[in-house]
Structure formats: C-alpha cells, structure tokens
Design an enzyme around this catalytic site. Sequence first.
Site, PDB file in Angstrom:
ATOM      1  N   ARG A   1       0.821  -1.221   0.000  1.00 43.99           N
ATOM      2  CA  ARG A   1       0.000   0.000   0.000  1.00 43.99           C
ATOM      3  C   ARG A   1       0.853   1.269   0.000  1.00 43.99           C
ATOM      4  O   ARG A   1       0.446   2.279  -0.560  1.00 43.99           O
ATOM      5  CB  ARG A   1      -0.950  -0.014   1.204  1.00 43.99           C
ATOM      6  CG  ARG A   1      -2.129  -0.983   0.991  1.00 43.99           C
ATOM      7  CD  ARG A   1      -2.783  -1.325   2.309  1.00 43.99           C
ATOM      8  NE  ARG A   1      -4.016  -2.094   2.166  1.00 43.99           N
ATOM      9  CZ  ARG A   1      -4.081  -3.401   1.858  1.00 43.99           C
ATOM     10  NH1 ARG A   1      -2.978  -4.082   1.623  1.00 43.99           N
ATOM     11  NH2 ARG A   1      -5.246  -4.020   1.760  1.00 43.99           N
ATOM     12  N   GLY A  35      -1.640 -11.144  -5.560  1.00 50.60           N
ATOM     13  CA  GLY A  35      -3.059 -10.804  -5.719  1.00 50.60           C
ATOM     14  C   GLY A  35      -3.345  -9.381  -5.273  1.00 50.60           C
ATOM     15  O   GLY A  35      -4.163  -8.681  -5.873  1.00 50.60           O
ATOM     16  N   ARG A  90      -6.196 -17.175 -10.330  1.00 48.91           N
ATOM     17  CA  ARG A  90      -6.993 -16.665  -9.207  1.00 48.91           C
ATOM     18  C   ARG A  90      -8.129 -15.772  -9.712  1.00 48.91           C
ATOM     19  O   ARG A  90      -7.982 -15.064 -10.706  1.00 48.91           O
ATOM     20  CB  ARG A  90      -6.084 -15.914  -8.219  1.00 48.91           C
ATOM     21  CG  ARG A  90      -5.084 -16.870  -7.590  1.00 48.91           C
ATOM     22  CD  ARG A  90      -4.194 -16.203  -6.587  1.00 48.91           C
ATOM     23  NE  ARG A  90      -4.941 -15.730  -5.436  1.00 48.91           N
ATOM     24  CZ  ARG A  90      -4.417 -14.976  -4.473  1.00 48.91           C
ATOM     25  NH1 ARG A  90      -3.133 -14.610  -4.552  1.00 48.91           N
ATOM     26  NH2 ARG A  90      -5.131 -14.600  -3.454  1.00 48.91           N
ATOM     27  N   SER A 120     -13.147  -9.143   1.780  1.00 47.30           N
ATOM     28  CA  SER A 120     -11.859  -9.076   1.088  1.00 47.30           C
ATOM     29  C   SER A 120     -11.321  -7.657   1.143  1.00 47.30           C
ATOM     30  O   SER A 120     -11.937  -6.725   0.605  1.00 47.30           O
ATOM     31  CB  SER A 120     -11.998  -9.516  -0.370  1.00 47.30           C
ATOM     32  OG  SER A 120     -10.866  -9.088  -1.104  1.00 47.30           O
ATOM     33  N   GLN A 168      -8.695  -6.718  -0.356  1.00 48.23           N
ATOM     34  CA  GLN A 168      -8.210  -6.367  -1.696  1.00 48.23           C
ATOM     35  C   GLN A 168      -9.340  -5.747  -2.516  1.00 48.23           C
ATOM     36  O   GLN A 168      -9.144  -4.736  -3.203  1.00 48.23           O
ATOM     37  CB  GLN A 168      -7.638  -7.603  -2.390  1.00 48.23           C
ATOM     38  CG  GLN A 168      -6.371  -8.109  -1.709  1.00 48.23           C
ATOM     39  CD  GLN A 168      -5.880  -9.418  -2.259  1.00 48.23           C
ATOM     40  OE1 GLN A 168      -6.507 -10.021  -3.139  1.00 48.23           O
ATOM     41  NE2 GLN A 168      -4.752  -9.884  -1.757  1.00 48.23           N
ATOM     42  N   ASP A 178      -4.798 -15.550   6.561  1.00 47.33           N
ATOM     43  CA  ASP A 178      -3.473 -15.965   6.068  1.00 47.33           C
ATOM     44  C   ASP A 178      -2.737 -16.860   7.067  1.00 47.33           C
ATOM     45  O   ASP A 178      -1.755 -17.510   6.714  1.00 47.33           O
ATOM     46  CB  ASP A 178      -2.607 -14.733   5.767  1.00 47.33           C
ATOM     47  CG  ASP A 178      -3.129 -13.959   4.558  1.00 47.33           C
ATOM     48  OD1 ASP A 178      -3.869 -14.537   3.748  1.00 47.33           O
ATOM     49  OD2 ASP A 178      -2.786 -12.773   4.434  1.00 47.33           O
ATOM     50  N   LYS A 215      -6.406 -18.876  -2.631  1.00 52.37           N
ATOM     51  CA  LYS A 215      -5.200 -18.099  -2.319  1.00 52.37           C
ATOM     52  C   LYS A 215      -4.078 -18.519  -3.281  1.00 52.37           C
ATOM     53  O   LYS A 215      -4.352 -19.066  -4.345  1.00 52.37           O
ATOM     54  CB  LYS A 215      -4.819 -18.315  -0.853  1.00 52.37           C
ATOM     55  CG  LYS A 215      -5.858 -17.760   0.128  1.00 52.37           C
ATOM     56  CD  LYS A 215      -5.934 -16.243   0.056  1.00 52.37           C
ATOM     57  CE  LYS A 215      -6.953 -15.687   1.031  1.00 52.37           C
ATOM     58  NZ  LYS A 215      -7.172 -14.257   0.849  1.00 52.37           N
ATOM     59  N   ARG A 226       3.298 -19.311   2.315  1.00 54.06           N
ATOM     60  CA  ARG A 226       2.801 -19.617   3.665  1.00 54.06           C
ATOM     61  C   ARG A 226       2.712 -21.129   3.903  1.00 54.06           C
ATOM     62  O   ARG A 226       2.817 -21.582   5.049  1.00 54.06           O
ATOM     63  CB  ARG A 226       1.464 -18.924   3.924  1.00 54.06           C
ATOM     64  CG  ARG A 226       1.592 -17.411   3.832  1.00 54.06           C
ATOM     65  CD  ARG A 226       0.494 -16.665   4.542  1.00 54.06           C
ATOM     66  NE  ARG A 226       0.400 -15.313   4.014  1.00 54.06           N
ATOM     67  CZ  ARG A 226       1.196 -14.292   4.364  1.00 54.06           C
ATOM     68  NH1 ARG A 226       2.143 -14.462   5.252  1.00 54.06           N
ATOM     69  NH2 ARG A 226       1.027 -13.099   3.826  1.00 54.06           N
TER      70      ARG A 226
HETATM   71  C1  S3P Z   1      -4.564  -8.818   1.637  1.00 58.34           C
HETATM   72  C2  S3P Z   1      -5.857  -9.254   1.829  1.00 58.34           C
HETATM   73  C3  S3P Z   1      -6.199 -10.670   1.980  1.00 58.34           C
HETATM   74  C4  S3P Z   1      -4.983 -11.508   2.321  1.00 58.34           C
HETATM   75  C5  S3P Z   1      -3.800 -11.186   1.442  1.00 58.34           C
HETATM   76  C6  S3P Z   1      -3.413  -9.731   1.594  1.00 58.34           C
HETATM   77  C7  S3P Z   1      -4.336  -7.378   1.489  1.00 58.34           C
HETATM   78  O1  S3P Z   1      -6.745 -11.145   0.775  1.00 58.34           O
HETATM   79  O2  S3P Z   1      -5.282 -12.884   2.225  1.00 58.34           O
HETATM   80  O3  S3P Z   1      -2.701 -11.983   1.787  1.00 58.34           O
HETATM   81  O4  S3P Z   1      -3.166  -6.927   1.561  1.00 58.34           O
HETATM   82  O5  S3P Z   1      -5.314  -6.649   1.309  1.00 58.34           O
HETATM   83  P1  S3P Z   1      -8.304 -10.949   0.396  1.00 58.34           P
HETATM   84  O6  S3P Z   1      -8.566  -9.504   0.226  1.00 58.34           O
HETATM   85  O7  S3P Z   1      -8.473 -11.706  -0.887  1.00 58.34           O
HETATM   86  O8  S3P Z   1      -9.074 -11.558   1.527  1.00 58.34           O
END
Ligand code: S3P
Length: 427
Positions: free
Chosen positions: A26, A93, A121, A165, A167, A313, A340, A387
Amino acid sequence: MQTVVNKVSYLKGETEVAPDKSISHRTVILSALAEGRSRVKNFLEAEDTWSSCKCLQALGLTIQKQDKELIIDSPGIDALQEPARVLDCGNSGTTMRMLAGLLAGRPFMTVLSGDDSLNQRPMQRVITPLSMMGANFMARRGNYPPLAVQGGQLQGIEYHMPVASAQVKSALLLAGLQAEGVTAVLEEHASRDHTERMLMAMGAKLEVKPGQVRVIPGAKLSPQDWEVPGDVSSAAFWLVAASIVPNSEVLLKRVGINPTRTGILEVLKQMGARITVLDAQTIAGEPVADLLVQSAPLQAVEIEGEIIPRLIDELPVIAVAMTAAQGVSVVRDAAELRVKETDRIAAICSQLSRMGAAIEATPDGFIVDGSKSHIQGGTVDSFGDHRIAMSLAVAGLIADQSTYINNAEAVNISYPGFWDTIKILSR
Ligand code: S3P
C-alpha cells in the site's frame, strides 16, 4: 529448491520479523495518488512487494532505495502514464486487485498479468463492482488474468461485498476516489483496514463505520513518510513454533497488532498459548507491540465466522498448532483459503497428513485430531506457496525425523530471512 528442516530442542532469543506485506504494497500503490515524494522506513524487500514497485514504475513513478528508506516520487494520479507493456504482478493478488481499482479511473488501457498461480486466481470479484462504476474489463473466461482494463469516468456506487476481502474493498476505495459522487463499500465481517487508515492519513475524506466505508472524492492527497511495522502474518510462524517447541522463549519486536489482523493472537491464547503483549504503541497510524511467546501445552479449538477474515493468512500455521493440541479442532467458513496462492485447504491437509497429522479437509476448512497426530517428517511440497512452505517448516521443527520441503524458495515472496531466523533462534 529443496530445504531440510530438523527437530530443534528449543527456540530462544529475539527477532524482528519481516516488515508487513499488506502495508508495504500500500505504501507504493497509494503513493501513486499523491504528487511528490513519499518515504518508507522498513519497507518489505521481498518478491511480492517488488512486483508492486515494478508495476508502479511502469506507470510513471520513480522508486529508489536510499540508505534504509524507499523513496517514491509520484507525478500524481492525473499524470500516470499508459504503460507500453503488460504489467507483471508476479505472485501478488494484492498488486493486481488494487491496481485494477487504481487503473479503473485512468483514461488509458493497461494489461495486468502474473505467474501461473496468480493467473488462476479469480478477478471477477473486482471486475463486477468496478464495471458497475463504469470501467471496462476483459479477462480469460471473464474471471482470470491476464486482465485488460480500459479506465474512464467512474460513478460512485453502493456495493455489498459478497466475500470479506480487503483487496476488493481497497480496489473500490481507489476507484471511488476518482469517481463522481460517493462510493460506499459494505462488508459483513471486517477485513484488514490498512487502506482506510493510510488514505485518511493522506487527507482523503473517508467515513468509516462498523461494516461500512464511504469515500467522498475531491480531497487533495499529500505524500507521506511511512514506517512499516513487523508483519503479524510472519510473526505467526514464530508464535506457533515457540508455543509447540518445548523450552522456547522468543521475543518478536515491533509487530503490527491492528485488530483486523490479530485473530491469531486470540485463537492461540484460547488454545492456552503463553503470549504477552509488551510496549504497545502507535507508529504511523498502526498499533505496534513486542510479543513474548513461551512454550505451552495447547488445547483444541473451533474457529468460524467473524474471526476468519482476521486470521485468513494464518490458517495454515494454525493447522500446525492444532496438530500439537489435545483434542479435535475445527475450522469452518474459510472457503476463501481455496483461492489463495494455492488451494491452501488441499495443500496443508495433504502435506501435514504426509508428515503424520490426523487432518481432514472439508469444503470450507479442516478438522484436526491433535491427540491422534504424531508429526514424523518426510518429503513435502509447498506448491510454490510461501505460507505453506513456512507452515510445513514449523511442523518440521517438532518432527521425529527430517522434513524435506520442495519449492522452499517460495518463502522469498514474503519473508526472505525466514530460514536464517530458524537457525538463529535454535542455535
Ligand atoms: C490482503 C488481503 C487478503 C490476504 C492477502 C493480503 C491485502 O486477501 O489474504 O494476503 O493486503 O489486502 P483478500 O482480500 O483476498 O481476503
């Protein structure tokens, strides 16, 4: 690469865990929004976060390492450039989904691609709401990368996220900042809130209530000096390892303890772990503390519902703790683990079974009989998932015989110092 892990008689000492991966991504992605120079102390130098850096450089940012800081110069959101090549998000991701949101509002076309894992994914979770806002996407079978985004003028929406989520929430906030009108994102269970905290520090107008974030566009965002705390998701490996390896006492320095991330602490404490939170303070808008962990006999636990997004995670390493706990443990409501970096339910259940655990996969989690588990070691595979590699290594620390982990280099995605830290804590 294959790495061998042997039983250790204790883990002792103190360590700074890898810097937080979510926050490091970020710092780079959000800095793109604000014209000028941002600085980052304790940036995670790992494959995943380099993927974010390379993508943002291709969009017009200058990123360099100076002394111990990452220096990020952004021309500002309106001056981002159309990249002439496909952007490679690697294994990340977070990079792909957050960039989908950032680029949804840019008046040019970008193609986002990744490695074999990332390109399997699901992306529909960002394509659907960002298309409702007015962006245009093309993807394989409408869901899988490579993902082409043609951005443009966006409209704010109210969106109820079908899965928790961070993300997806972050992608919508980044698009919402560039939209006309307000964007509201509603989530049933809280996911990590680093994006909200960081955007507010930059001057964005956000209204945050339990279960809802609203972004009001128009505020001028300013570049920041960030400091990244230690990653509680990386600390998790030592929290479990020092709990289950007898005679252990480990002090983890400056770990982020944002409540949207600390489900692991709650679950391990419920299992009987001896974890003490010391010297809690706030650094750059995030709560941080030292965590002291000492070995303890563990009891089985059942986990489901609201806590799942707050430890998603950590579930592979929690499975390892469950193999060392008295009784039958159950994880439910965690079907997200199947999408994941690999299908983590299938991966951890198959590989821990090979090592001697009594663990069974269910559609949305797993069941572990700790009383019937006896970790023997053997040859296992990370399937390229960082992981999974580190969770199997933790199991290897209590195995009777050696554990050979194939594709062990996957740890470099989030924790390049992982193998050295095992050596230091066990010597
Ligand atoms: C993350 C959000 C999670 C997490 C990933 C990092 C992030 O995923 O599993 O390792 O940095 O926003 P999801 O948003 O798909 O739940």
